[in-house]
Enzyme design. Structure first.
Site, PDB file in Angstrom:
ATOM      1  N   ALA A   1      36.072  49.667  -3.162  1.00 21.84           N
ATOM      2  CA  ALA A   1      35.026  49.800  -4.473  1.00 21.84           C
ATOM      3  C   ALA A   1      35.834  48.667  -5.431  1.00 21.84           C
ATOM      4  O   ALA A   1      36.364  49.851  -6.424  1.00 21.84           O
ATOM      5  CB  ALA A   1      34.240  49.998  -4.051  1.00 21.84           C
TER       6      ALA A   1
ATOM      7  N   LYS B   1      31.498  29.258   3.040  1.00 19.95           N
ATOM      8  CA  LYS B   1      31.443  27.604   2.635  1.00 19.95           C
ATOM      9  C   LYS B   1      33.253  27.742   2.379  1.00 19.95           C
ATOM     10  O   LYS B   1      34.267  28.374   2.589  1.00 19.95           O
ATOM     11  CB  LYS B   1      31.714  27.156   1.106  1.00 19.95           C
ATOM     12  CG  LYS B   1      31.573  25.952   0.891  1.00 19.95           C
ATOM     13  CD  LYS B   1      32.246  25.095  -0.460  1.00 19.95           C
ATOM     14  CE  LYS B   1      33.620  25.737  -0.270  1.00 19.95           C
ATOM     15  NZ  LYS B   1      34.535  25.101  -1.422  1.00 19.95           N
TER      16      LYS B   1
ATOM     17  N   TYR C   1       7.644  -5.236  15.476  1.00 19.38           N
ATOM     18  CA  TYR C   1       7.954  -5.472  13.697  1.00 19.38           C
ATOM     19  C   TYR C   1       8.657  -3.995  13.498  1.00 19.38           C
ATOM     20  O   TYR C   1       8.892  -2.989  13.420  1.00 19.38           O
ATOM     21  CB  TYR C   1       6.427  -4.810  13.463  1.00 19.38           C
ATOM     22  CG  TYR C   1       5.531  -6.500  13.857  1.00 19.38           C
ATOM     23  CD1 TYR C   1       5.939  -7.566  14.054  1.00 19.38           C
ATOM     24  CD2 TYR C   1       4.071  -6.104  13.693  1.00 19.38           C
ATOM     25  CE1 TYR C   1       4.589  -8.735  13.864  1.00 19.38           C
ATOM     26  CE2 TYR C   1       3.338  -7.282  13.889  1.00 19.38           C
ATOM     27  CZ  TYR C   1       2.921  -8.217  13.603  1.00 19.38           C
ATOM     28  OH  TYR C   1       2.724  -9.162  14.106  1.00 19.38           O
TER      29      TYR C   1
ATOM     30  N   ARG D   1       1.037  -1.176   0.024  1.00 18.83           N
ATOM     31  CA  ARG D   1       0.362  -0.137  -0.262  1.00 18.83           C
ATOM     32  C   ARG D   1       1.166   1.252   0.160  1.00 18.83           C
ATOM     33  O   ARG D   1       0.056   2.175  -0.186  1.00 18.83           O
ATOM     34  CB  ARG D   1      -0.914   0.082   1.160  1.00 18.83           C
ATOM     35  CG  ARG D   1      -2.631  -1.085   0.983  1.00 18.83           C
ATOM     36  CD  ARG D   1      -3.214  -0.706   1.552  1.00 18.83           C
ATOM     37  NE  ARG D   1      -2.805  -1.856   3.257  1.00 18.83           N
ATOM     38  CZ  ARG D   1      -3.340  -1.214   4.090  1.00 18.83           C
ATOM     39  NH1 ARG D   1      -4.416  -0.114   4.363  1.00 18.83           N
ATOM     40  NH2 ARG D   1      -3.319  -2.111   5.102  1.00 18.83           N
TER      41      ARG D   1
HETATM   42  C1  UD1 Z   1       0.280  -9.125  11.888  1.00 17.73           C
HETATM   43  C2  UD1 Z   1      -0.689  -9.972  13.028  1.00 17.73           C
HETATM   44  C3  UD1 Z   1      -2.182  -9.164  14.079  1.00 17.73           C
HETATM   45  C4  UD1 Z   1      -1.698  -8.059  14.328  1.00 17.73           C
HETATM   46  C5  UD1 Z   1      -1.673  -6.797  13.479  1.00 17.73           C
HETATM   47  C6  UD1 Z   1      -0.409  -6.013  14.042  1.00 17.73           C
HETATM   48  C7  UD1 Z   1      -0.150 -12.653  12.340  1.00 17.73           C
HETATM   49  C8  UD1 Z   1      -0.645 -13.547  12.027  1.00 17.73           C
HETATM   50  N1  UD1 Z   1      -1.284 -11.041  12.410  1.00 17.73           N
HETATM   51  O1  UD1 Z   1      -1.187  -8.873  10.827  1.00 17.73           O
HETATM   52  O2  UD1 Z   1      -2.494 -10.874  14.635  1.00 17.73           O
HETATM   53  O3  UD1 Z   1      -2.903  -7.847  15.097  1.00 17.73           O
HETATM   54  O4  UD1 Z   1       0.037  -7.854  12.799  1.00 17.73           O
HETATM   55  O5  UD1 Z   1      -0.498  -5.198  12.654  1.00 17.73           O
HETATM   56  O6  UD1 Z   1       1.083 -12.363  13.550  1.00 17.73           O
HETATM   57  N2  UD1 Z   1       6.422 -10.498   8.302  1.00 17.73           N
HETATM   58  C9  UD1 Z   1       6.985 -11.128   7.556  1.00 17.73           C
HETATM   59  N3  UD1 Z   1       7.160 -11.994   6.938  1.00 17.73           N
HETATM   60  C10 UD1 Z   1       5.331 -12.306   6.333  1.00 17.73           C
HETATM   61  C11 UD1 Z   1       4.922 -11.634   6.732  1.00 17.73           C
HETATM   62  C12 UD1 Z   1       4.697 -10.880   7.870  1.00 17.73           C
HETATM   63  O7  UD1 Z   1       8.603 -10.688   7.850  1.00 17.73           O
HETATM   64  O8  UD1 Z   1       5.527 -13.562   5.876  1.00 17.73           O
HETATM   65  C13 UD1 Z   1       6.162  -8.916   8.853  1.00 17.73           C
HETATM   66  C14 UD1 Z   1       6.228  -7.922   8.009  1.00 17.73           C
HETATM   67  O9  UD1 Z   1       7.031  -7.102   7.212  1.00 17.73           O
HETATM   68  C15 UD1 Z   1       5.305  -7.083   9.482  1.00 17.73           C
HETATM   69  C16 UD1 Z   1       5.230  -8.109  10.798  1.00 17.73           C
HETATM   70  O10 UD1 Z   1       5.661  -9.650  10.048  1.00 17.73           O
HETATM   71  O11 UD1 Z   1       6.205  -6.325   9.710  1.00 17.73           O
HETATM   72  C17 UD1 Z   1       3.481  -7.842  10.420  1.00 17.73           C
HETATM   73  O12 UD1 Z   1       3.511  -8.808   8.990  1.00 17.73           O
HETATM   74  P1  UD1 Z   1       1.482  -7.661   8.552  1.00 17.73           P
HETATM   75  O13 UD1 Z   1       1.487  -9.067   7.581  1.00 17.73           O
HETATM   76  O14 UD1 Z   1       1.028  -6.308   8.230  1.00 17.73           O
HETATM   77  O15 UD1 Z   1       0.637  -8.499   9.455  1.00 17.73           O
HETATM   78  P2  UD1 Z   1      -0.975  -8.041   9.689  1.00 17.73           P
HETATM   79  O16 UD1 Z   1      -1.711  -9.168   8.523  1.00 17.73           O
HETATM   80  O17 UD1 Z   1      -1.143  -7.131   9.665  1.00 17.73           O
END
Ligand code: UD1
Ligand code: CA
Length: 496
Positions: free
Chosen positions: A436, A364, A110, A13
């Site tokens: 000048a 500078k 995260y 997004r």
């Molecule tokens: C996740 C949580 C949800 C929580 C929300 C908070 C799970 C299943 N769900 O959902 O309960 O309310 O975060 O924002 O954990 N990422 C990876 N690899 C992956 C998937 C994700 O590294 O395969 C990382 C993303 O980069 C991100 C974080 O994990 O930093 C969360 O991923 P995102 O897809 O935003 O999770 P949500 O589905 O929003």
């Protein structure tokens, strides 16, 4: 404590070529905010540093980490684990598993949740605490939200104990009504975590390995689940879109503004200033609207910054006045100096006390000693300027020959008349005066007037005179459509 930062997601997004975790908040990548906090939590430990799970844009993230560790050695402790395919948060954590110390609990962060405080994370870690070497509780950071849409919900028993986390897409209507959400930030006992992660199945609405499914497993294993919440909601907010990023930026800037005001700084409007780095201020500093501070900036006591100034990596002394629209980068400004409006100090500008740099003056890589002035329209580059020197309007150091930069030396008590060019390398001796309009190509001796100027003469002269254009306009008018327009006007006038 092990710290794993999940950062493999794409961030669709954002609609950006940059991986989401490298988008900047307050001038710093989101991931850097998270790592700074993580490193501060681990600062007493010498063992392995935070582990970043990379996937989308892994090369960019690794480059960022390599560059960051050149600037801040603590970043060299950070390691990465590759999640080649993004199969969910549980699968992401699984990639970091081999790097975890089983004797220590694991904190999951995260990469796109930048503003969780050290205080909140320490509180969470304490909650999970057991005796070292023993698996203890699971600690979840939760939050009650007015609108919990999109988040995993914390499902509790009748007695209030946590039963499981259900993702929005898998939730029943009743579960969707739950306002307590999973922030995603949690501390887990590592030995048990290893077992739980390997038992995860992707049999859910998104076909992903949910880290959140380990909660029900912990409950089944009799591991206590404890929860706590952050003091401020912004601590748990993740960035998924540019609009969320902008919202978080304003929240963060307001926090910085409040910290500055608490420390004795006056702000004309706390909502209209930006700190992208660190800003250190003495007491009674005043900052007007629209100022941007980048990198490391310090403003000593009593200094006043006028509206719309940009100051980057600079050290500003006491009681300095920096007037509106000045641009200061990599400079040192001594006490009681007066800068601007519309001044530009570039890297290596090193001004002593009571130096005046006025409008449209650029400095500078130059040292300017105390009580010297360049108040109007000048360029001072690669120069050493003494004390009590006056640099007249329009003066330019011609420092560049197209290939090399050359130095100009202006000794103490020199007076440089307006519109002078100092063709470097050149030296102006102590107490010298330059007339000048001088183009100085050889050193000027001390205490003398040096002048290079064409001799003034006066000649009889007739300035060309413009022809009267009126008849020409009339002639043209008759031949063109203009006359048609003019005609009815005349008629109209005639009728009156
Ligand atoms: C996740 C949580 C949800 C929580 C929300 C908070 C799970 C299943 N769900 O959902 O309960 O309310 O975060 O924002 O954990 N990422 C990876 N690899 C992956 C998937 C994700 O590294 O395969 C990382 C993303 O980069 C991100 C974080 O994990 O930093 C969360 O991923 P995102 O897809 O935003 O999770 P949500 O589905 O929003
Ligand atoms: Ca998310």
């Amino acid at each position: 404590m092990n710290i794993v930062i999940l950062a493999a997601g794409q961030g669709k997004r954002m609609k950006s070529a940059l991986p989401k975790v490298l988008q900047t908040l307050a001038g710093k990548p989101l991931l850097q905010h998270v790592l700074n906090t993580a490193l501060s939590l681990q600062e007493k430990q010498t063992k392995a540093g935070p582990i970043v799970v990379v996937g989308h844009g892994a090369a960019d993230v690794k480059t960022f980490l390599a560059n960051a560790s050149k600037v801040d050695v603590s970043f060299s402790k950070v390691t990465t684990a590759l999640q080649a395919e993004q199969k969910g948060t549980g699968h992401a954590l699984l990639q970091a598993l081999p790097k975890l110390d089983a004797q220590e609990p694991t904190l999951v962060l995260y990469g796109d949740v930048p503003l969780t405080s050290k205080k909140t994370l320490s509180k969470l870690a304490k909650l999970a605490d057991g005796v070292r070497g023993q698996d203890s509780a699971v600690a979840l950071l939760t939050q009650n939200l007015k609108d919990p849409t999109g988040y995993g919900r914390i499902v509790r028993d009748a007695d209030g104990s946590v039963k499981e986390i259900v993702e929005e897409k898998d939730a029943s209507l009743a579960q969707k009504a739950i306002q307590e959400i999973n922030t995603g930030i949690m501390v887990l006992p590592t030995n048990a975590l290893k077992k739980w992660l390997k038992a995860l199945r992707a049999s859910n609405a998104q076909g992903e390995y949910y880290l959140t499914d380990v909660i029900a497993m912990a409950v089944k294993d009799g591991v206590p689940i404890r929860t706590t919440q952050a003091d401020d909601e912004f601590e748990i907010i993740g960035v998924n879109s540019r609009s969320q990023l902008a919202t978080l930026e304003r929240v963060h800037q307001l926090t910085i503004a409040n910290q500055l005001m608490d420390a004795g700084v006056s702000l004309a409007d706390p909502a209209r200033m930006d700190v992208r780095g660190t800003l250190e201020c003495g007491t009674d500093v005043f900052i007007d609207v629209g100022c941007v501070f980048e990198g490391c900036v310090s403003l000593a006591a009593g200094t006043k910054i006028g509206p719309y100034c940009i100051i980057r990596n600079s050290v500003i002394g006491n009681e300095v006045a920096i007037h509106a629209f000045s641009h200061i980068d990599g400079a040192k400004v001594g006490n009681q100096s007066v800068i601007g409006p519309y001044a530009r100090l570039r890297p290596g500008a090193d001004l002593s006390n009571d130096v005046h740099i006025g409008n449209f003056v650029e400095v500078k890589n130059s040292k300017i000693a105390a009580n010297s002035k360049a108040n109007h329209l000048a360029y001072v580059g690669d120069s050493i300027v003494g004390s009590r020197v006056n640099i007249g309007a329009g003066t330019i150091t011609c420092n560049y020959d197209g290939v090399n930069k050359h130095q100009t030396i202006i000794e103490d008590d020199v007076f440089i008349g307006s519109d002078t060019q100092l063709v470097a390398p050149v030296r102006v001796g102590r107490g010298a005066t330059l007339g000048a309009g001088t183009t100085l190509t050889k050193d000027a001796p001390p205490n003398q007037l040096t002048i290079s100027r064409a001799k003034q003469i006066s000649l009889k002269w007739q300035r060309p005179v413009k022809q009267d254009k009126k008849p020409v306009v009339k002639k043209v008018a008759k031949k063109t459509a203009v006359s048609k327009k003019a005609a009815p006007k005349k008629t109209a006038k005639g009728k009156k």
